[in-house]
Design a protein around this motif. Structure first.
Motif, PDB file in Angstrom:
ATOM      1  N   VAL A 162       6.761  -5.930 -12.909  1.00 23.17           N
ATOM      2  CA  VAL A 162       7.838  -5.329 -12.110  1.00 23.17           C
ATOM      3  C   VAL A 162       7.530  -5.366 -10.620  1.00 23.17           C
ATOM      4  O   VAL A 162       8.423  -5.141  -9.797  1.00 23.17           O
ATOM      5  CB  VAL A 162       8.097  -3.872 -12.551  1.00 23.17           C
ATOM      6  N   THR A 181       9.883  -5.747  -6.415  1.00 22.85           N
ATOM      7  CA  THR A 181       9.796  -5.133  -5.090  1.00 22.85           C
ATOM      8  C   THR A 181      10.124  -6.146  -4.005  1.00 22.85           C
ATOM      9  O   THR A 181      10.821  -5.835  -3.027  1.00 22.85           O
ATOM     10  CB  THR A 181       8.390  -4.559  -4.866  1.00 22.85           C
ATOM     11  N   CYS A 216       8.198   5.407 -10.738  1.00 22.92           N
ATOM     12  CA  CYS A 216       7.425   4.156 -10.681  1.00 22.92           C
ATOM     13  C   CYS A 216       6.248   4.203 -11.645  1.00 22.92           C
ATOM     14  O   CYS A 216       5.974   3.232 -12.370  1.00 22.92           O
ATOM     15  CB  CYS A 216       6.922   3.920  -9.261  1.00 22.92           C
ATOM     16  N   ILE A 269       7.412   3.927 -15.338  1.00 21.47           N
ATOM     17  CA  ILE A 269       7.814   2.564 -15.701  1.00 21.47           C
ATOM     18  C   ILE A 269       6.584   1.689 -15.918  1.00 21.47           C
ATOM     19  O   ILE A 269       6.532   0.879 -16.854  1.00 21.47           O
ATOM     20  CB  ILE A 269       8.726   1.975 -14.615  1.00 21.47           C
ATOM     21  N   HIS A 280      14.955  -1.333 -16.785  1.00 23.62           N
ATOM     22  CA  HIS A 280      13.712  -0.877 -16.157  1.00 23.62           C
ATOM     23  C   HIS A 280      13.462  -1.551 -14.811  1.00 23.62           C
ATOM     24  O   HIS A 280      12.904  -0.927 -13.905  1.00 23.62           O
ATOM     25  CB  HIS A 280      12.527  -1.087 -17.101  1.00 23.62           C
ATOM     26  N   ARG A 281      13.890  -2.780 -14.613  1.00 21.33           N
ATOM     27  CA  ARG A 281      13.679  -3.439 -13.321  1.00 21.33           C
ATOM     28  C   ARG A 281      14.569  -2.818 -12.241  1.00 21.33           C
ATOM     29  O   ARG A 281      14.131  -2.611 -11.103  1.00 21.33           O
ATOM     30  CB  ARG A 281      13.944  -4.941 -13.446  1.00 21.33           C
ATOM     31  N   TRP A 288      13.126   0.561 -11.391  1.00 19.02           N
ATOM     32  CA  TRP A 288      11.978   0.408 -10.501  1.00 19.02           C
ATOM     33  C   TRP A 288      12.445   0.166  -9.067  1.00 19.02           C
ATOM     34  O   TRP A 288      11.903   0.764  -8.124  1.00 19.02           O
ATOM     35  CB  TRP A 288      11.112  -0.751 -10.990  1.00 19.02           C
ATOM     36  N   CYS A 297      13.661   3.334  -7.375  1.00 20.82           N
ATOM     37  CA  CYS A 297      12.558   4.203  -6.949  1.00 20.82           C
ATOM     38  C   CYS A 297      11.935   3.690  -5.653  1.00 20.82           C
ATOM     39  O   CYS A 297      11.661   4.466  -4.727  1.00 20.82           O
ATOM     40  CB  CYS A 297      11.506   4.283  -8.047  1.00 20.82           C
TER      41      CYS A 297
END
Length: 867
Positions: free
Chosen positions: A477, A481, A694, A697, A722-723, A726, A729
């Motif tokens: 993940v 970012t 974060c 996850i 979930h991505r 993430w 967050c």
């Protein structure tokens, strides 16, 4: 050191046998036996004038040695009767398999092997003490060393007998094909080994051991002494009997296993020995990791004469393991040689040399100009004409002095074209980018190397099931970012440009900007993957690089055109560049959302949310229908299964559309709100939700990697959400810091040290795969697997990657970016068009005047959005 002249006659006998094929088999074997036996006897009594008592010990030792090599018993009654009649005259003819069926008296053989082995040890100790007592040199320590030499001579003599028997078996077996050169080299090696020649002993000493320390904990690799093997050269010994050099090969082996089950986890038990004689034994313990052999192989480094090829040695080696049901292959054989460069290699070296010359000249010119300017001297170069200025600017693009100052200047990465500190900067992005990059490099330090080439490799299986280790295993993940940051900076910079230019947008120029910010660095990485493998070698060098070279020779163009993530992992040149392909593709698609977001922000946000939600739903449905894993898991010993997961549920562009959409909305929010007042309690709650979100996850794969199967619906929802979760967050962390709600977290993330590292983060990402490959491919001995070892490896890889990234930035990335700005940054002027806003223009919510983001030459600010 003794040397017996009778042993080279073995070579003549074997050659005559191979050439004529008419010599009697038993005559040849008896002759070899007599020669080697006589040589062993001479080595026992003639060395250093030992006494008659030692001679009397010789027959006893010789009688005990021979049964050790009696690997076969004759099945027919005639052979058994002959053996009883001539029990005192044992020869190597017993070792040669006849054309008739051979029945193995295993228990009898094993008993004879153990008895003779124990007797050999006792006799060796007795003769060693005798040798010491009878030595009369000027030093007692020297007497001990001389006795050592005698003992080694006897053991080598026994080994020569055994190896010679196997060679005869190989030559008399019609299924075995060994070349004449190999037979000559092997025979010369046995002769040198019996004479204790250093080059012959090194050949044996350089080979790995089948059962190394830690076998029960997963140590199935023994690389031997790579450099010692390649340094062997028999030409320095006139009496060697054959001229060859050391050749290092890697023998891969796999154990016999039942058919592979459809679902294989790390805790899978291949065999259940409960209630069997193996229950509770070391074999029961070893079988805990037997399932690894379905897709992995043990490795043994073997040093053989260069006159033998892989097929020769495989045929010879199979005589030892033919009944063990071990599948063994010999590959990756090479000798010591100077680097060999192809036309491609020479072309790459020429380009890099040209760049180096340009850097030298440019830096010298830049220093002269800087010095003369400071001293108020008239520069020796005139800049009166346009073309002279352009020429000097082109040359100065390669200046290490200028690019170095820019790299280490203390200014914001995200607004790298801004020179005033009064302009709004997003310094917290530096920290997020650097920490994410370091985290990715840490995960790859664990996941890239070939696991079975570590000692105690079974510890990796246990580590997978640790809760804290999910921070490494679920690092997938982290790349989201960067998708978030790329989208955020794209929106942020384009909104500045649109507001400044009155809504004018040039999509063609924006796409070209994006491509050329990536392309020089990608081209350098592709060039290095072709060049670096030719520059060095190691025990696992070819194993690491051959597969990469094969993929890049076939599909290099997919990497340079940013479409390689459309291909399977097995066809993907430079696996980690899939991110660049996905980022470019999402950047092109982003204009579908940015234009509506600029024209009508409310409609644009709704459109982005709708598309992201539909995409997440599609991912969930696909995961449920195809029964896929929610994310890439390491709950299997099969590396190929992990790569298959990567190709199907990770590198596809649409998988990361959700985080990219979050980034587009975040860019709009960061641009609109300079400050955003939040109730302290709500602010604290948002930070807690973000940080713990974060962490949750990252740790969520704990049960999955332990082999627990989730409910299919829950797994599908996790895969789809979930991505994006993430990214939400991380989005709050960025928004909180940019709107003055970050407190000490913002202070830390805005640390000035993160500035230069943030500028290098893209090159670190591009280079770190190559650094890790070189590191593990060059290793001469396996590393012990432990978290401490891997942390030390991570530090090494990080430091080297930063150094390589600095060199690459100063030589390629920065110069070619400057050249692009000089020549290509305005070639699509004709493609400008104006976007008219439907609502009234919005202003940044600051309570004051809207900030202007102008560069020194009055051109709109362009924010970089790469790694």
């Amino acid at each position: 050191m003794f040397y017996n002249k009778k042993l080279p006659s073995v070579l003549c006998l074997i050659l005559s046998f191979l050439i004529t094929k008419n010599c009697g088999q038993h005559i040849l074997i008896d002759a070899i036996n007599n020669i080697t036996g006589a040589t062993l006897a001479n080595s026992s009594i003639d060395y250093n004038n030992t006494t008659t008592d030692v001679v009397n010990d010789k027959p006893k030792l010789q009688q005990q040695q021979q049964p050790v090599f009696n690997d076969y018993t004759d099945a027919d009654e005639d052979s058994a009767a002959a053996e009883e009649e001539d029990d005192d005259d044992m020869s190597l003819s017993e070792n040669v398999p006849q054309n008739t069926h051979i029945e193995h008296d295993f228990d009898g053989q094993l008993n004879r092997f153990v008895d003779s082995g124990m007797h050999l040890i006792a006799e060796t100790q007795h003769m060693f003490n005798t040798d010491i007592n009878e030595s009369r040199s000027d030093s007692p320590a020297k007497d001990v060393w001389l006795a050592y030499s005698k003992s080694w001579g006897r053991m080598f003599g026994a080994l020569v007998n055994y190896m010679m028997a196997k060679m005869v078996e190989s030559e008399t077996d019609p299924t075995t094909n060994m070349t004449m050169d190999c037979v000559m080299a092997m025979t010369a090696t046995l002769s040198g080994l019996h004479s204790q020649r250093d080059w012959a002993v090194k050949l044996i000493d350089s080979s790995g051991r089948p059962f190394s320390a830690g076998s029960l904990d997963g140590t199935i690799t023994s690389l031997g002494a790579y450099d010692q093997c390649l340094a062997i050269d028999t030409s320095v010994d006139p009496g060697a009997g054959a001229d060859y050099v050391g050749q290092y090969c890697v023998a891969k082996f796999q154990l016999a296993l039942p058919p592979k089950p459809k679902r294989l986890t790390l805790r899978h038990r291949v065999f259940n020995f409960t209630g069997t004689p193996a229950d509770g034994t070391f074999l029961d313990e070893f079988s805990l990791s037997a399932h690894a052999f379905y897709d992995r192989s043990g490795r043994i480094g073997m040093c053989i004469p260069s006159a033998c090829n892989a097929d020769d040695f495989h045929s010879f080696l199979m005589k030892f393991i033919m009944d063990s049901h071990i599948n063994m292959t010999i590959n990756d054989c090479h000798v010591k040689q100077l680097p060999s460069f192809t036309v491609l290699h020479k072309s790459i070296i020429s380009v890099l040399a040209t760049v180096f010359i340009l850097m030298t000249v440019s830096t010298s010119l830049d220093l002269i100009i800087d010095y003369t300017t400071d001293k108020k001297f008239t520069p020796f170069i005139s800049f009166e004409t346009k073309y002279r200025k352009l020429f000097v600017s082109t040359l100065l693009a390669f200046s290490v002095y200028r690019n170095g100052r820019s790299l280490f200047a203390a200014k914001s990465l995200s607004t790298s074209t801004t020179t005033t500190r009064t302009s709004r900067s997003i310094d917290c992005l530096n920290g997020i980018r650097v920490l994410s990059m370091i985290w990715i490099l840490w995960t790859h330090t664990y996941l890239i190397p070939i696991k079975e080439t570590f000692t105690f490799a079974r510890e990796f299986m246990f580590a997978v099931e640790e809760l804290g280790f999910q921070l490494i295993l679920n690092g997938w993940v982290l790349v989201d970012t960067f998708f978030l940051l790329g989208a955020m900076l794209t929106t942020y910079s384009l909104f500045h440009r649109l507001d400044k230019s009155g809504g004018q947008l040039n999509i063609c120029q924006q796409i070209l900007n994006r491509l050329f910010r990536f392309w020089p660095s990608v081209a350098l990485t592709v060039a290095l993957i072709f060049l670096v493998p030719a520059l060095a070698s190691g025990p696992l060098w070819n194993e690491y690089f051959d597969i990469q070279l094969d993929k890049c020779y076939r599909y290099w163009w997919t990497t340079l055109t940013f479409v390689n993530n459309w291909y399977d992992e097995s066809d993907m040149c430079l696996l980690h560049t899939w991110y660049l392909s996905a980022d470019i593709q999402l950047f092109i698609v982003s204009f579908i959302f940015i234009i509506p977001l600029y024209k009508n922000p409310k409609f644009g946000i709704k459109l982005i949310v709708l598309v992201a939600s539909a995409n997440n739903l599609a991912i969930a449905v696909r995961t449920f229908m195809l029964k896929q894993n929610p994310t890439v898991l390491y709950n299997t010993p099969s590396e190929s299964d992990v790569f298959n997961q990567t190709s199907t549920i990770y590198v596809n562009t649409y998988i990361h559309l959700g985080p990219y959409c979050v980034g587009l909305i975040l860019g709009y929010g960061v641009y609109k709100y300079k400050t955003f007042r939040i109730n302290p309690f709500v602010n604290l709650l948002l930070w807690m939700v973000s940080l713990f979100g974060c962490l949750a996850i990252m740790l969520s794969t704990y049960t999955l990697n332990r082999g627990v199967q989730w409910n299919p619906i829950f797994g599908a929802l996790y895969a789809g959400l979930h991505r994006t979760a993430w990214s939400l967050c991380v989005a709050w962390i960025i928004f909180g810091c940019t709107t003055k709600n970050g407190g000490p977290i913002n202070t830390f993330l805005s640390w000035s040290l993160f500035g230069p590292l943030g500028k290098l983060s893209f090159m670190i990402y591009m280079m770190h795969f190559l650094v890790i490959w070189v590191r593990y491919a060059y290793l001469r001995q396996p590393l012990p697997f432990s978290h401490y070892t891997m942390f030390c490896e991570f530090i090494i890889n990080l430091v080297v990657s930063i150094f390589v990234a600095i060199v690459a930035h100063l030589s390629i990335e920065a110069p070619f970016l400057a050249l692009y700005n000089l020549y290509l940054s305005h070639i699509f002027k004709w493609a400008n068009f104006t976007i008219n806003r439907t609502g009234k223009p919005f202003k940044q919510s600051t309570g004051g005047q809207q900030q202007q983001h102008i560069t020194p030459n009055n051109t709109p600010l362009v924010v970089t959005s790469k790694l």
